[in-house]
Design a protein around this motif. Sequence first.
Motif, PDB file in Angstrom:
ATOM      1  N   ILE A 208       0.875  -1.184   0.000  1.00 18.41           N
ATOM      2  CA  ILE A 208       0.000   0.000   0.000  1.00 18.41           C
ATOM      3  C   ILE A 208       0.904   1.223   0.000  1.00 18.41           C
ATOM      4  CG2 ILE A 208      -1.686   1.298   1.344  1.00 18.41           C
ATOM      5  CD1 ILE A 208      -2.541  -1.477   2.557  1.00 18.41           C
ATOM      6  N   SER A 209       0.671   2.096  -0.968  1.00 16.76           N
ATOM      7  CA  SER A 209       1.625   3.197  -1.160  1.00 16.76           C
ATOM      8  C   SER A 209       0.928   4.551  -1.177  1.00 16.76           C
ATOM      9  CB  SER A 209       2.353   2.989  -2.498  1.00 16.76           C
ATOM     10  OG  SER A 209       3.235   4.059  -2.754  1.00 16.76           O
ATOM     11  N   GLY A 210       1.668   5.550  -0.721  1.00 11.62           N
ATOM     12  CA  GLY A 210       1.257   6.933  -0.912  1.00 11.62           C
ATOM     13  C   GLY A 210       1.596   7.378  -2.323  1.00 11.62           C
ATOM     14  N   PHE A 211       1.535   8.681  -2.563  1.00 11.61           N
ATOM     15  CA  PHE A 211       1.553   9.156  -3.943  1.00 11.61           C
ATOM     16  C   PHE A 211       2.736  10.056  -4.288  1.00 11.61           C
ATOM     17  CE2 PHE A 211      -2.663   7.969  -2.692  1.00 11.61           C
ATOM     18  CZ  PHE A 211      -3.033   7.124  -3.725  1.00 11.61           C
ATOM     19  N   GLY A 212       3.592  10.340  -3.318  1.00 15.49           N
ATOM     20  CA  GLY A 212       4.800  11.099  -3.616  1.00 15.49           C
ATOM     21  C   GLY A 212       5.842  10.184  -4.252  1.00 15.49           C
ATOM     22  N   ALA A 213       6.855  10.800  -4.886  1.00 19.49           N
ATOM     23  CA  ALA A 213       7.881  10.004  -5.566  1.00 19.49           C
ATOM     24  C   ALA A 213       8.587   9.061  -4.591  1.00 19.49           C
ATOM     25  CB  ALA A 213       8.892  10.928  -6.239  1.00 19.49           C
TER      26      ALA A 213
END
Length: 350
Positions: A208-213
Motif C-alpha cells: 500500500i503506497s502513498g503518492f509522492g515520488a
Amino acid sequence: MLKNTSLPRLAERLRHFPARPGTKIMEVCGTHTVAIRRCGIQRLLPETMKLVSGPGCPVCVTPDSFIDEAVALARQGVVITSFGDMLRVPGSRSSLEKERAAGADIRAVYSPLDALRIAAESGWETVFLAVGFETTAPGIAAAAMKALETKLGNFSLLTALRLVPPALKALIAVDTGLSGFLLPGHVSAVIGKQAYDFLLDRQLPGVISGFGAEDIISSLLLLLEMHNKDIYKIVNNYPAAVRDSGNEKSRAILSKVFEPVDAEWRGLGSIPASGLDLRPAYAGLDSRRRFVIKKETAPPRKGCRCGDVLRGLIDPPACPLFNKACRPDQPLGPCMVSAEGSCSAWVTYG
Ligand code: SF4
C-alpha cells in the motif's frame, strides 16, 4: 526504513535493483499511474522489470451503458450532476458534454452535497452520477442519508460504484504473469490492509503506497525485494494515512446505505459482488426505479483497446488509435478522457 532515505538514493537503488527477469508489477490506482509518469519513475525502472496499469481509474472502468443511461435521463429533462471527468466520456452514441451542448441541463459538481443543494434549491428532478471506488462511496452514502433524512423528494442516484478487491480477484483468477501489486493508498484508507489477503493465496505480494515520488519508489523497492526472495506479504507503506484496519466508520456508513451487487467493468466483464447498489431502505433514491430509462446502444467501438489497457495486457501505445484518432483533445475511449487514465498519462507525461 526505506522512506527516510533521500529521493536521489532511492532512485539510484531502483535503477540498479537486480530485479528478476520478467518482473511485472501492476499499479492498481489511476492516481499512481499519473504520479509515476509525472515524476518520471518509469524511466528509473531496471530493464528486467515492467510496470503496468490496472483497473483503478473509476471513469475508465465505467461501461458505455452507464453513460447511455445518463444521456437518456438528460434527454428526459432531468438535471444531471456529476464529477467533471464523466462529462467527456463517450457513450455508445453520445456523451454528456454533447448533450449539454445540445441544451440538456448537465452540471459538473465537486461533491454529492453540491448535487443535493441543486436539488433542494431548484426543485427539479436531479440525478447524481454515483461513480467511484471505496474512497468516493462513503461521501455518496452520506449524501443519500441526508436526502432521506430531509425527505428530499427530487434527488436520486444513478449508481456505478465499484469495489477494488473483487476486481483484483477477477484479474488474478487467470494467469496474468504479475509479480505483485502497488496498492492504492486512498482506497486502502477505507478498506484496510486485510482486504488484500486473498493476494497471498496466489503468492502475490502487495504494498500500500502513498503518492509522492519517495512513497512510490520505496514501495516498488519493497515489492521487488519481496518478489526476489519469494516473500508474500501485504505491507502498509503509507501508515500516515492508512491504518491497517482501515476506516471502520466509513465502512459502516457504506454498508448502511449500499449492498454489494454483481457489476459490469469495462474490460473485465461482469464481476460478482464488485459493485454497490442502494439497499431497499434507500430504494426511493434509485434513479433506475424512479425513471423509465430508454437508452440507445451501439456495437462496441472498433479499435479501442481500453479493456486490454485496464487489465495490464498492453501499454497504451499498442492501441492503434493511441495519440492518432484518440488524443486528449479528442478522446475516443475513457482511458484518454480521465486525468487518471493510463492513455492520457502516457500522452501527457511520456
Ligand atoms: S488510445 Fe484511446 S482508443 Fe486506444 S485504448 Fe486508449 S482510450 Fe481507448
